[in-house]
Design a protein around this motif. Structure first.
Motif, PDB file in Angstrom:
ATOM      1  N   ARG A 164     -23.387  -2.066   6.610  1.00 35.95           N
ATOM      2  CA  ARG A 164     -23.524  -0.685   7.088  1.00 35.95           C
ATOM      3  C   ARG A 164     -23.698   0.308   5.936  1.00 35.95           C
ATOM      4  O   ARG A 164     -23.884   1.505   6.178  1.00 35.95           O
ATOM      5  N   LEU A 165     -23.652  -0.175   4.707  1.00 37.09           N
ATOM      6  CA  LEU A 165     -23.793   0.701   3.544  1.00 37.09           C
ATOM      7  C   LEU A 165     -25.239   0.718   3.051  1.00 37.09           C
ATOM      8  O   LEU A 165     -25.921  -0.308   3.094  1.00 37.09           O
ATOM      9  N   PRO A 166     -25.718   1.845   2.552  1.00 34.55           N
ATOM     10  CA  PRO A 166     -27.121   1.971   2.129  1.00 34.55           C
ATOM     11  C   PRO A 166     -27.348   1.440   0.708  1.00 34.55           C
ATOM     12  O   PRO A 166     -27.811   2.171  -0.174  1.00 34.55           O
ATOM     13  N   TRP A 199     -25.667   4.281   9.150  1.00 34.01           N
ATOM     14  CA  TRP A 199     -25.791   5.249   8.078  1.00 34.01           C
ATOM     15  C   TRP A 199     -26.682   6.417   8.482  1.00 34.01           C
ATOM     16  O   TRP A 199     -26.443   7.565   8.107  1.00 34.01           O
ATOM     17  N   GLU A 200     -27.705   6.150   9.292  1.00 31.17           N
ATOM     18  CA  GLU A 200     -28.621   7.201   9.728  1.00 31.17           C
ATOM     19  C   GLU A 200     -27.944   8.234  10.626  1.00 31.17           C
ATOM     20  O   GLU A 200     -28.479   9.329  10.830  1.00 31.17           O
ATOM     21  N   ILE A 229     -18.220   7.552  -1.063  1.00 32.22           N
ATOM     22  CA  ILE A 229     -17.878   7.867   0.327  1.00 32.22           C
ATOM     23  C   ILE A 229     -16.412   8.271   0.428  1.00 32.22           C
ATOM     24  O   ILE A 229     -16.068   9.264   1.080  1.00 32.22           O
ATOM     25  N   LEU A 280     -18.827   7.202   8.308  1.00 24.06           N
ATOM     26  CA  LEU A 280     -19.179   6.094   9.197  1.00 24.06           C
ATOM     27  C   LEU A 280     -18.018   5.809  10.154  1.00 24.06           C
ATOM     28  O   LEU A 280     -16.855   5.766   9.739  1.00 24.06           O
ATOM     29  N   ARG A 307     -25.334  12.427   3.519  1.00 21.15           N
ATOM     30  CA  ARG A 307     -25.947  11.205   2.993  1.00 21.15           C
ATOM     31  C   ARG A 307     -26.460  11.434   1.576  1.00 21.15           C
ATOM     32  O   ARG A 307     -26.264  10.607   0.683  1.00 21.15           O
TER      33      ARG A 307
END
Length: 199
Positions: free
Chosen positions: A12-14, A144-145, A46, A58, A152
């Motif tokens: 789930r992390l970019p 993430w979006e 984060i 998140l 972000r």
């Protein structure tokens, strides 16, 4: 005391987005090890931004432990945006746990300071040495979006800052100017015991 119940999983992390942001190459033998480092910088960024703005980016579960109710009928919660309260329980000094019926409370959503309200009277009293345990789900979304674009970008800039200064032993801990500018509208402002900010 506020703690994550389950940390955000790596998928789930970019990580790929941070790699692109840093213009790092692909296809090299050490990419896997490099990605581990990038993940660590993302998690640190984060965590710091969430701490500064009192918001979860998140969505995930958190456990809040209290030694007393702030008010017998209304308990402010220190994290937003909340998607729900999953359980409220009283833990006695003997470690015995009594779970409150969900009909005895309701969540008053708020983008800055959500509040747990007692229904039909007061919250039950807590015995000496006991704890109140409130389990909640909080965050802007699972992906993430779902996180607002300015937050972000703040995470990306801060993680890149950590990466670029990774060999420096003496860091003040001050946020880079661009990060401060991006998160400032989201910060909780407390004046005369009240709260304000962007929701």
């Amino acid at each position: 005391m506020l703690n994550e119940i389950v940390p955000v999983t790596s998928d789930r992390l970019p990580i790929a987005a941070l790699r692109d942001h840093l213009r790092l190459g692909r296809g090299f033998a050490d990419v896997g090890a490099e990605d581990v480092a990038l993940e660590a910088y993302l998690r640190a960024a984060i965590a710091l931004i969430e701490q500064r703005i009192s918001k979860a980016l998140l969505t995930r579960g958190f456990l809040l432990r209290l030694r007393r109710w702030a008010n017998p009928q209304a308990q402010p919660l220190p994290l937003a945006p909340l998607t729900g309260v999953t359980q409220v329980a009283l833990r006695g000094a003997d470690e015995e746990v009594a779970v409150l019926d969900a009909a005895r409370y309701r969540l008053m959503p708020d983008g800055v300071r959500p509040v747990l309200l007692a229904v039909g009277g007061n919250f039950p009293p807590l015995e000496d040495g006991g704890l109140i345990e409130i389990s909640v789900e909080a965050g802007f979304g699972v992906m993430w979006e779902n996180v607002p674009a300015d937050l972000r970008q703040a995470v990306m800039l801060l993680a890149a800052h950590y990466f670029e200064h990774r060999h420096e032993s003496d860091q003040s801990g001050a946020l880079p100017f661009g990060v401060n500018a991006l998160i400032e509208p989201w910060r909780v402002v407390r004046l005369f015991g009240g709260n304000g900010g962007r929701g």
